[in-house]
Design an enzyme around this catalytic site. Structure first.
Site, mmCIF file in Angstrom:
data_model
loop_
_atom_site.group_PDB
_atom_site.id
_atom_site.type_symbol
_atom_site.label_atom_id
_atom_site.label_comp_id
_atom_site.label_asym_id
_atom_site.label_seq_id
_atom_site.Cartn_x
_atom_site.Cartn_y
_atom_site.Cartn_z
ATOM 1 N N LYS A 35 0.806 -1.277 -0.065
ATOM 2 C CA LYS A 35 -0.082 -0.078 0.008
ATOM 3 C C LYS A 35 0.740 1.268 -0.002
ATOM 4 O O LYS A 35 1.394 1.736 0.939
ATOM 5 C CB LYS A 35 -0.989 0.095 1.292
ATOM 6 C CG LYS A 35 -1.971 1.178 1.132
ATOM 7 C CD LYS A 35 -2.429 1.625 2.630
ATOM 8 C CE LYS A 35 -1.885 2.430 3.260
ATOM 9 N NZ LYS A 35 -1.501 3.784 2.710
ATOM 10 N N GLU A 40 10.996 1.146 9.610
ATOM 11 C CA GLU A 40 11.787 2.166 9.234
ATOM 12 C C GLU A 40 10.947 3.599 9.260
ATOM 13 O O GLU A 40 10.230 4.028 8.573
ATOM 14 C CB GLU A 40 12.291 2.048 7.804
ATOM 15 C CG GLU A 40 12.994 0.734 7.428
ATOM 16 C CD GLU A 40 14.153 0.655 7.959
ATOM 17 O OE1 GLU A 40 14.773 1.679 8.552
ATOM 18 O OE2 GLU A 40 14.789 -0.512 8.141
ATOM 19 N N CYS A 66 14.462 11.044 5.241
ATOM 20 C CA CYS A 66 14.507 10.391 6.706
ATOM 21 C C CYS A 66 16.139 10.352 7.007
ATOM 22 O O CYS A 66 16.412 10.428 8.227
ATOM 23 C CB CYS A 66 14.093 9.088 6.841
ATOM 24 S SG CYS A 66 14.792 7.703 5.729
ATOM 25 N N GLU A 73 11.706 15.718 13.985
ATOM 26 C CA GLU A 73 11.959 15.446 12.616
ATOM 27 C C GLU A 73 11.172 16.802 11.615
ATOM 28 O O GLU A 73 9.836 16.911 12.067
ATOM 29 C CB GLU A 73 11.563 14.393 12.069
ATOM 30 C CG GLU A 73 11.629 13.930 10.560
ATOM 31 C CD GLU A 73 11.465 12.682 10.288
ATOM 32 O OE1 GLU A 73 10.273 12.073 10.509
ATOM 33 O OE2 GLU A 73 12.208 12.124 9.418
HETATM 34 P P1 NAD Z 1 3.187 8.350 7.247
HETATM 35 O O1 NAD Z 1 3.774 7.746 8.645
HETATM 36 O O2 NAD Z 1 2.227 9.505 7.495
HETATM 37 O O3 NAD Z 1 2.748 7.436 6.500
HETATM 38 C C1 NAD Z 1 3.269 6.280 5.914
HETATM 39 C C2 NAD Z 1 2.413 5.172 5.409
HETATM 40 O O4 NAD Z 1 1.588 4.564 6.633
HETATM 41 C C3 NAD Z 1 1.328 5.637 4.262
HETATM 42 O O5 NAD Z 1 1.250 4.561 3.323
HETATM 43 C C4 NAD Z 1 0.277 5.838 5.455
HETATM 44 O O6 NAD Z 1 -1.253 5.690 4.800
HETATM 45 C C5 NAD Z 1 0.241 4.614 6.422
HETATM 46 N N1 NAD Z 1 -0.568 4.867 7.618
HETATM 47 C C6 NAD Z 1 -0.511 5.989 8.259
HETATM 48 N N2 NAD Z 1 -1.211 5.635 9.593
HETATM 49 C C7 NAD Z 1 -1.267 4.469 9.665
HETATM 50 C C8 NAD Z 1 -1.774 3.536 10.596
HETATM 51 N N3 NAD Z 1 -2.599 3.765 11.629
HETATM 52 N N4 NAD Z 1 -1.827 2.077 10.341
HETATM 53 C C9 NAD Z 1 -1.178 1.477 9.178
HETATM 54 N N5 NAD Z 1 -0.668 2.305 8.314
HETATM 55 C C10 NAD Z 1 -0.858 3.799 8.347
HETATM 56 O O7 NAD Z 1 4.600 8.968 6.767
HETATM 57 P P2 NAD Z 1 4.766 9.732 5.511
HETATM 58 O O8 NAD Z 1 4.402 11.037 5.967
HETATM 59 O O9 NAD Z 1 4.139 9.175 4.334
HETATM 60 O O10 NAD Z 1 6.245 9.612 5.173
HETATM 61 C C11 NAD Z 1 7.259 10.469 5.875
HETATM 62 C C12 NAD Z 1 7.874 9.907 7.193
HETATM 63 O O11 NAD Z 1 8.631 8.642 6.670
HETATM 64 C C13 NAD Z 1 8.902 10.569 7.797
HETATM 65 O O12 NAD Z 1 8.772 10.404 9.185
HETATM 66 C C14 NAD Z 1 10.324 9.790 7.487
HETATM 67 O O13 NAD Z 1 11.360 9.993 8.280
HETATM 68 C C15 NAD Z 1 9.948 8.522 7.247
HETATM 69 N N6 NAD Z 1 10.586 7.712 6.356
HETATM 70 C C16 NAD Z 1 11.719 6.648 6.743
HETATM 71 C C17 NAD Z 1 12.722 6.191 6.083
HETATM 72 C C18 NAD Z 1 13.508 5.170 6.773
HETATM 73 O O14 NAD Z 1 14.179 4.574 6.015
HETATM 74 N N7 NAD Z 1 13.767 5.151 7.988
HETATM 75 C C19 NAD Z 1 12.282 6.381 4.625
HETATM 76 C C20 NAD Z 1 11.623 7.029 4.256
HETATM 77 C C21 NAD Z 1 10.653 7.806 4.957
#
Ligand code: NAD
Length: 492
Positions: free
Chosen positions: A175, A247, A281, A376
């Site tokens: 997803k 991650e 990230c 962040e």
């Molecule tokens: P987000 O956490 O808002 O969403 C990520 C995904 O999780 C989306 O597909 C979203 O629909 C889903 N999601 C949200 N709430 C959920 C829930 N309760 N249950 C299941 N799924 C849920 O993150 P974002 O805004 O899309 O991305 C940015 C974040 O991702 C930043 O914090 C960044 O640091 C992190 N990130 C980390 C890495 C890594 O390698 N550690 C890489 C890229 C991004």
């Protein structure tokens, strides 16, 4: 262009029949239309993945056959790099040169690494450990993996997730983030076209509630999330007893010691601030500089940031595009204005641009415990702070909840070794910041996550170790049975 979900080997509309426009953050115009995914679609995708795992050929194929199919997918992606890079540039607002020369080629390399590694999955032990049995270990897939991706690197994050999961013989429901579903739907379609069996890779759309449904689904054996730390927390609480691969967020420090090449450090800090508009990230977010070189470094960094060219992401000369959404712009602007309100000084940027643009922003004078240093932002914002000595530099760098990535700049080899060992981060660079390699792990310490992407360590995360123990004889009553039924044998 209209897209479909990929479920059970078919391209299909969502159960609701509804479609939604996907907007280009650069001009706010729709560039694609995708189905609005529902829980029913998620349920159908999980069921397809469950069937493919239980009855389908994928987990039973020879590693060589699985490897060939993944390799074919990598070849297909490579042949379409320009088209796929353009999709992510349009969807995220990221510069085309970043998508085309970094995200996409690295995705191909990553998939090829896991295609090859599929043939190298091995148990680590075989022997007669108790004298009466031969024991060995097998590495087996976990089952249905729910892969939930973020919006910052849509295609690359999707590939990082499916590569090790599929190589190990799992089946996947992917997803993508609701803002950036397009290249993942392309990935699902390409996987079908190169011959991945039905149900092995299902790609659905949907918001956080569809993600939440997937995470708690009883037929999902493993959850793999890349997203914010707060989302990781929620997912862990909701999933129940499942394998977890998380991650999450980061707040990378970049340490500049007094003997560093300041031009090299300033250039690295500028690149690692601006990359993907700071929506990364591992982006450098906190620069700690030895007090004796602080002003010099800040001046060089200010000069480097002033050369950054913002504009149309599709132009090859654009270094930085807009932020991904109005919400993200508001979030970044909010962080900066609160930091300035709390006493930080903005030397560069800090004035929101037109549309969804936010300029590279350099702050000084913030307090270590303040929000801008601790949390962040996910935008092109960097804070510079001074330190007095090595011990203080390490303490300040480690003083956050995150532990994803860090770097240090010095010419002193022994110091580089000491500091790299003391930093509590999953990636530590010496005299550089950002590059990764498919062969090397990427995963967070602290609240930046659980498990690793990339490398053979990811294969460990996506497999279960099974112990098989075979008796060496056919005695009805085994020598140890007396401990349960029967008399203790007499000594001698
Ligand atoms: P987000 O956490 O808002 O969403 C990520 C995904 O999780 C989306 O597909 C979203 O629909 C889903 N999601 C949200 N709430 C959920 C829930 N309760 N249950 C299941 N799924 C849920 O993150 P974002 O805004 O899309 O991305 C940015 C974040 O991702 C930043 O914090 C960044 O640091 C992190 N990130 C980390 C890495 C890594 O390698 N550690 C890489 C890229 C991004």
């Amino acid at each position: 262009m209209q897209y479909d979900l990929v479920i059970a080997g078919n391209l299909r509309r969502s159960s609701s029949g509804e479609m939604r426009d996907v907007l280009n953050p650069y001009d706010g115009r729709p560039f694609a239309s995708v189905p609005v995914g529902t829980r029913e679609d998620a349920a159908a995708a999980v069921e397809a993945a469950r069937r493919a795992f239980t009855d389908g050929p994928w987990p039973r194929m020879s590693p060589g056959e699985r490897s060939n199919l993944l390799w074919r997918l990598a070849d297909r992606i490579e042949a379409e790099i320009e088209r796929l890079a353009r999709i992510d540039a349009l969807n995220v607002g990221k510069p085309i040169k970043l998508a085309q020369y970094s995200d996409l080629p690295f995705s191909v390399d990553n998939l090829r690494f896991f295609a090859a590694a599929a043939r190298q999955l091995e148990g680590r032990a075989a022997g007669e450990y108790d004298g009466a049995h031969t024991s060995w270990t097998r590495r087996e897939p976990v089952g249905v993996v729910a892969s939930i991706a973020p919006w910052n690197y849509p295609f690359m994050m999707a590939v990082w997730k499916i590569g090790p999961a599929l190589a190990a013989g799992n089946t996947v429901v992917l997803k993508p983030a609701p803002l950036t579903p397009v290249s993942s739907l392309e990935l699902g379609r390409l996987a079908l076209e190169v011959g991945l069996p039905e149900g092995v890779l299902n790609v659905i759309t949907g918001g956080d509630e569809v993600g939440a449904y997937l995470v708690s689904h009883p037929d999902v054996a493993m959850v793999s999330l890349t997203g914010a730390t707060e989302t990781g927390q929620k997912v862990m609480a909701a999933a129940g007893v499942k394998r977890m691969h998380l991650e999450l967020g980061g707040k990378a420090p970049l340490l500049v010691f007094d003997d560093a090449d300041l031009a090299e450090a300033a250039q690295a800090a500028a690149v690692a601030t601006v990359v993907n508009s700071g929506q990364d990230c591992t982006a450098a977010t906190r620069v700690y500089v030895h007090a004796s070189r602080f002003d010099e470094l800040v001046d060089l960094l200010r000069q480097r940031l002033a050369t950054v060219r913002t504009g149309d992401p599709l132009q090859p000369t654009t270094d930085m595009g807009p932020l991904v959404s109005a919400d993200q712009k508001e979030r970044v602007a909010g962080f900066v204005s609160r930091a300035v309100g709390a006493g930080a000084e903005a030397l560069v940027g800090a004035q929101p641009g037109d549309g969804l643009f936010y300029p590279p922003t350099l702050l000084v004078g913030a307090q270590q415990r303040s929000e801008i240093v601790q949390t962040e932002v996910f935008g092109p914002v960097i804070v510079c702070l001074p330190f007095r000595d090595e011990a203080e530099a390490i303490a300040l760098a480690n003083d956050v909840q995150y532990g994803l990535a860090a770097s240090l700049f010095t010419r002193d080899h022994a110091r580089a070794l000491r500091v790299s060992a003391a930093l509590r981060f999953g990636d530590v660079w010496i005299n550089d910041h950002l590059p990764l390699a498919s062969e090397m792990p990427h995963g967070g310490f602290g609240r930046s996550g659980v498990g690793n992407d990339l490398s053979a360590y990811a294969l460990d995360d996506y497999t279960k170790v099974k112990h098989v123990m075979s008796s060496l004889g056919h005695q009805v009553v085994k020598p140890w049975h007396f401990t349960v039924i029967g008399d203790i044998p007499s000594e001698g």
